[in-house]
Scaffold this motif. Structure first.
Motif, PDB file in Angstrom:
ATOM      1  N   GLY A 201     -12.590   4.807  10.578  1.00  0.00           N
ATOM      2  CA  GLY A 201     -12.398   3.408  10.245  1.00  0.00           C
ATOM      3  C   GLY A 201     -10.959   3.045   9.944  1.00  0.00           C
ATOM      4  N   ARG A 202     -10.009   3.712  10.581  1.00  0.00           N
ATOM      5  CA  ARG A 202      -8.602   3.438  10.304  1.00  0.00           C
ATOM      6  C   ARG A 202      -8.184   2.034  10.729  1.00  0.00           C
ATOM      7  NH1 ARG A 202      -5.618   4.785  15.202  1.00  0.00           N
ATOM      8  NH2 ARG A 202      -7.065   5.603  16.770  1.00  0.00           N
ATOM      9  N   GLU A 203      -8.965   1.404  11.634  1.00  0.00           N
ATOM     10  CA  GLU A 203      -8.638   0.041  12.047  1.00  0.00           C
ATOM     11  C   GLU A 203      -8.813  -0.951  10.908  1.00  0.00           C
ATOM     12  OE1 GLU A 203      -9.969   2.491  15.489  1.00  0.00           O
ATOM     13  OE2 GLU A 203     -10.867   1.938  13.558  1.00  0.00           O
ATOM     14  N   ARG A 204      -9.587  -0.603   9.887  1.00  0.00           N
ATOM     15  CA  ARG A 204      -9.823  -1.531   8.770  1.00  0.00           C
ATOM     16  C   ARG A 204      -8.562  -1.776   7.953  1.00  0.00           C
ATOM     17  NH1 ARG A 204     -15.036   2.084   7.161  1.00  0.00           N
ATOM     18  NH2 ARG A 204     -16.463   1.338   8.789  1.00  0.00           N
ATOM     19  N   VAL A 205      -7.618  -0.849   7.999  1.00  0.00           N
ATOM     20  CA  VAL A 205      -6.381  -1.009   7.236  1.00  0.00           C
ATOM     21  C   VAL A 205      -5.196  -1.286   8.152  1.00  0.00           C
ATOM     22  CG1 VAL A 205      -7.136   0.352   5.263  1.00  0.00           C
ATOM     23  CG2 VAL A 205      -6.086   1.501   7.216  1.00  0.00           C
ATOM     24  N   GLY A 206      -5.468  -1.677   9.395  1.00  0.00           N
ATOM     25  CA  GLY A 206      -4.402  -2.090  10.295  1.00  0.00           C
ATOM     26  C   GLY A 206      -3.776  -0.996  11.116  1.00  0.00           C
ATOM     27  N   LEU A 207      -4.417   0.155  11.246  1.00  0.00           N
ATOM     28  CA  LEU A 207      -3.878   1.256  12.051  1.00  0.00           C
ATOM     29  C   LEU A 207      -4.530   1.200  13.431  1.00  0.00           C
ATOM     30  CD1 LEU A 207      -3.868   4.080   9.351  1.00  0.00           C
ATOM     31  CD2 LEU A 207      -1.971   2.621  10.068  1.00  0.00           C
TER      32      LEU A 207
ATOM     33  N   PRO B 209       0.824  -1.213   0.000  1.00  0.00           N
ATOM     34  CA  PRO B 209       0.000   0.000   0.000  1.00  0.00           C
ATOM     35  C   PRO B 209       0.856   1.259   0.000  1.00  0.00           C
ATOM     36  CG  PRO B 209       0.004  -1.011   2.168  1.00  0.00           C
ATOM     37  CD  PRO B 209       0.733  -1.956   1.254  1.00  0.00           C
ATOM     38  N   SER B 210       0.250   2.343  -0.402  1.00  0.00           N
ATOM     39  CA  SER B 210       0.945   3.615  -0.487  1.00  0.00           C
ATOM     40  C   SER B 210       1.135   4.212   0.910  1.00  0.00           C
ATOM     41  CB  SER B 210       0.155   4.582  -1.374  1.00  0.00           C
ATOM     42  OG  SER B 210       0.692   5.886  -1.314  1.00  0.00           O
ATOM     43  N   ASP B 211       2.359   4.612   1.215  1.00  0.00           N
ATOM     44  CA  ASP B 211       2.618   5.276   2.494  1.00  0.00           C
ATOM     45  C   ASP B 211       1.878   6.604   2.584  1.00  0.00           C
ATOM     46  OD1 ASP B 211       4.248   3.216   3.271  1.00  0.00           O
ATOM     47  OD2 ASP B 211       6.115   4.186   2.663  1.00  0.00           O
ATOM     48  N   ARG B 212       1.781   7.286   1.461  1.00  0.00           N
ATOM     49  CA  ARG B 212       1.092   8.581   1.465  1.00  0.00           C
ATOM     50  C   ARG B 212      -0.388   8.409   1.816  1.00  0.00           C
ATOM     51  NH1 ARG B 212       1.979  12.876  -2.501  1.00  0.00           N
ATOM     52  NH2 ARG B 212       3.082  11.297  -3.694  1.00  0.00           N
ATOM     53  N   GLN B 213      -1.037   7.379   1.243  1.00  0.00           N
ATOM     54  CA  GLN B 213      -2.453   7.165   1.509  1.00  0.00           C
ATOM     55  C   GLN B 213      -2.696   6.594   2.903  1.00  0.00           C
ATOM     56  OE1 GLN B 213      -4.257   8.633  -0.590  1.00  0.00           O
ATOM     57  NE2 GLN B 213      -2.528   8.890  -2.017  1.00  0.00           N
ATOM     58  N   LEU B 214      -1.742   5.833   3.430  1.00  0.00           N
ATOM     59  CA  LEU B 214      -1.865   5.385   4.813  1.00  0.00           C
ATOM     60  C   LEU B 214      -1.791   6.550   5.784  1.00  0.00           C
ATOM     61  CD1 LEU B 214       0.296   2.126   4.792  1.00  0.00           C
ATOM     62  CD2 LEU B 214      -2.176   2.272   5.086  1.00  0.00           C
ATOM     63  N   PHE B 215      -1.017   7.577   5.412  1.00  0.00           N
ATOM     64  CA  PHE B 215      -0.945   8.776   6.252  1.00  0.00           C
ATOM     65  C   PHE B 215      -2.313   9.462   6.324  1.00  0.00           C
ATOM     66  CE2 PHE B 215      -0.422  13.404   6.465  1.00  0.00           C
ATOM     67  CZ  PHE B 215       0.253  13.532   7.662  1.00  0.00           C
TER      68      PHE B 215
ATOM     69  N   THR C 155       3.681   7.878  12.742  1.00  0.00           N
ATOM     70  CA  THR C 155       4.419   6.639  12.517  1.00  0.00           C
ATOM     71  C   THR C 155       4.578   6.351  11.036  1.00  0.00           C
ATOM     72  OG1 THR C 155       3.540   5.770  14.602  1.00  0.00           O
ATOM     73  CG2 THR C 155       4.521   4.194  13.087  1.00  0.00           C
ATOM     74  N   VAL C 156       3.511   6.589  10.270  1.00  0.00           N
ATOM     75  CA  VAL C 156       3.595   6.395   8.817  1.00  0.00           C
ATOM     76  C   VAL C 156       4.557   7.401   8.198  1.00  0.00           C
ATOM     77  CG1 VAL C 156       2.301   6.428   6.666  1.00  0.00           C
ATOM     78  CG2 VAL C 156       1.291   5.408   8.700  1.00  0.00           C
TER      79      VAL C 156
ATOM     80  N   PRO D 284      -2.709   4.298  19.475  1.00  0.00           N
ATOM     81  CA  PRO D 284      -3.541   4.890  20.533  1.00  0.00           C
ATOM     82  C   PRO D 284      -4.341   6.092  20.053  1.00  0.00           C
ATOM     83  CG  PRO D 284      -1.205   5.347  20.895  1.00  0.00           C
ATOM     84  CD  PRO D 284      -1.272   4.354  19.798  1.00  0.00           C
ATOM     85  N   THR D 285      -3.778   6.871  19.127  1.00  0.00           N
ATOM     86  CA  THR D 285      -4.475   8.025  18.574  1.00  0.00           C
ATOM     87  C   THR D 285      -4.237   8.081  17.071  1.00  0.00           C
ATOM     88  OG1 THR D 285      -2.581   9.497  18.964  1.00  0.00           O
ATOM     89  CG2 THR D 285      -4.247   9.345  20.720  1.00  0.00           C
ATOM     90  N   ALA D 286      -5.066   8.873  16.385  1.00  0.00           N
ATOM     91  CA  ALA D 286      -4.896   9.048  14.939  1.00  0.00           C
ATOM     92  C   ALA D 286      -3.593   9.774  14.631  1.00  0.00           C
ATOM     93  CB  ALA D 286      -6.093   9.819  14.368  1.00  0.00           C
ATOM     94  N   SER D 287      -3.227  10.736  15.461  1.00  0.00           N
ATOM     95  CA  SER D 287      -1.975  11.466  15.238  1.00  0.00           C
ATOM     96  C   SER D 287      -0.770  10.553  15.389  1.00  0.00           C
ATOM     97  CB  SER D 287      -1.874  12.641  16.223  1.00  0.00           C
ATOM     98  OG  SER D 287      -2.949  13.531  16.049  1.00  0.00           O
ATOM     99  N   TRP D 288      -0.843   9.606  16.321  1.00  0.00           N
ATOM    100  CA  TRP D 288       0.269   8.673  16.497  1.00  0.00           C
ATOM    101  C   TRP D 288       0.449   7.807  15.263  1.00  0.00           C
ATOM    102  CZ3 TRP D 288       1.310   3.496  16.512  1.00  0.00           C
ATOM    103  CH2 TRP D 288       2.497   3.078  17.140  1.00  0.00           C
TER     104      TRP D 288
END
Length: 320
Positions: free
Chosen positions: A124-130, A111-117, A141-142, A133-137
């Motif tokens: 629904g970020r958990e659907r792609v394995g994120l 997958p694209s690192d840019r789109q994971l960011f 990390t990405v 603890p927070t969205a900013s974290w």
């Protein structure tokens, strides 16, 4: 794709005589070859530059080629021992050479690192394995390139994790893995033409974008075109953006397609023909999804086709 090597995890067990041939002296296979399909051409270019900087690889003919997403998914969906390569079967034993000898390869989508960011800040970020603890974290990390290391650590800690949110419990199978993010907003729809509504039974079209930037660009275009004609004021951006895993959507669409096929009574030809020519209106939202390819990938593919790399590959002469 270019052949790389991935480390075999402790929890992965390979069965059969072929797996035993690939083990090292310690009794376990540590690495196995794998080919990678990049969904973002920028990531592919970075890997290409890293390969060219390796020792004895400067003069190698390493190229970046473009292929279809359908072909990449078909090859990546074959797990186990992977797909067969061009090596022939051993004439004396009738067996295929093992993975270390180049008899088969595993294929994976990157997958694209840019789109994971961007996915880290969507619903629904958990659907792609994120699972941070927070969205900013997750986003940081990405951006720092430490997502793979963090996923490996979380994969080891996943069996002992508690205090999960309902969304994290639902997509717990993605903890420690990365999905392919696609973006969707319920506020963006397009009404189908009358002829297409009659043939497909789908009244409206819901776009699903592989690129977050393309979705925002399409939103701004929709706002400019309908700003004067629309009675309601369109906001500057979508209020809700959801991220889904591409493989989950495709699996659901495939399951729905088989269920619809089983409902057709093929013993009655007239009923089957009528249903294929004039289908009923489909209530499922999956039938109305339209995937929008990333603009940067389309432009990169056109650039490869028009420019090339200046190196010719001679074809064998035909016999007259």
């Amino acid at each position: 794709p270019y052949m790389n090597f991935e480390r075999v995890e402790d929890g992965e067990i390979e069965d059969g005589e072929e797996a035993r041939d690939q083990t090292n002296e310690g009794g376990r296979n540590e690495n196995r070859p794998v080919t990678l399909y990049y969904l973002d051409p920028i990531d592919a270019i970075q890997m290409h530059q890293e390969m060219k900087q390796m020792e004895n690889m400067e003069k190698s003919d390493i190229r970046i080629t473009a292929t279809t997403l359908a072909k990449a998914i078909r090859q990546a969906s074959n797990k186990g021992n992977g797909l067969v390569t061009g090596l022939p079967i051993e004439p004396l034993t009738g067996k295929l050479p093992n993975i270390n000898d180049g008899g088969s390869l595993r294929h994976k989508l990157v997958p694209s690192d840019r789109q994971l960011f961007y996915a880290a800040r969507c619903l629904g970020r958990e659907r792609v394995g994120l699972f941070g603890p927070t969205a900013s974290w997750d986003a940081n990390t990405v951006a720092q390139g430490d997502l793979a290391i963090a996923n490996q650590e979380r994969k080891r800690e996943a069996p002992n994790r508690r205090n999960l949110t309902p969304s994290q419990r639902q997509y717990r199978h993605m903890d420690g893995y990365m999905g392919i993010p696609v973006f969707y907003t319920p506020e963006m729809k397009r009404r189908q033409p009358a002829l297409k509504r009659l043939l497909t039974g789908v009244e409206e079209e819901n776009p699903v974008f592989f690129s977050y930037e393309d979705m925002i660009e399409a939103w701004n275009l929709m706002k400019r075109r309908s700003g004067k004609r629309s009675k309601t004021r369109i906001p500057a951006g979508p209020s809700t953006v959801e991220v889904f895993n591409l493989m989950d959507i495709m699996s659901a669409m495939d399951k729905e397609e088989w269920e619809n096929r089983n409902q057709v009574n093929w013993l009655k030809p007239l009923g089957a023909i009528k249903k294929s020519i004039m289908p009923k209106k489909k209530k499922s939202s999956l039938a109305s999804l339209t995937f929008v390819p990333p603009k940067i990938a389309v432009e990169f593919k056109d650039k490869l086709a028009s420019e090339g790399n200046g190196k010719s590959r001679l074809r064998p002469m035909r016999k007259i």
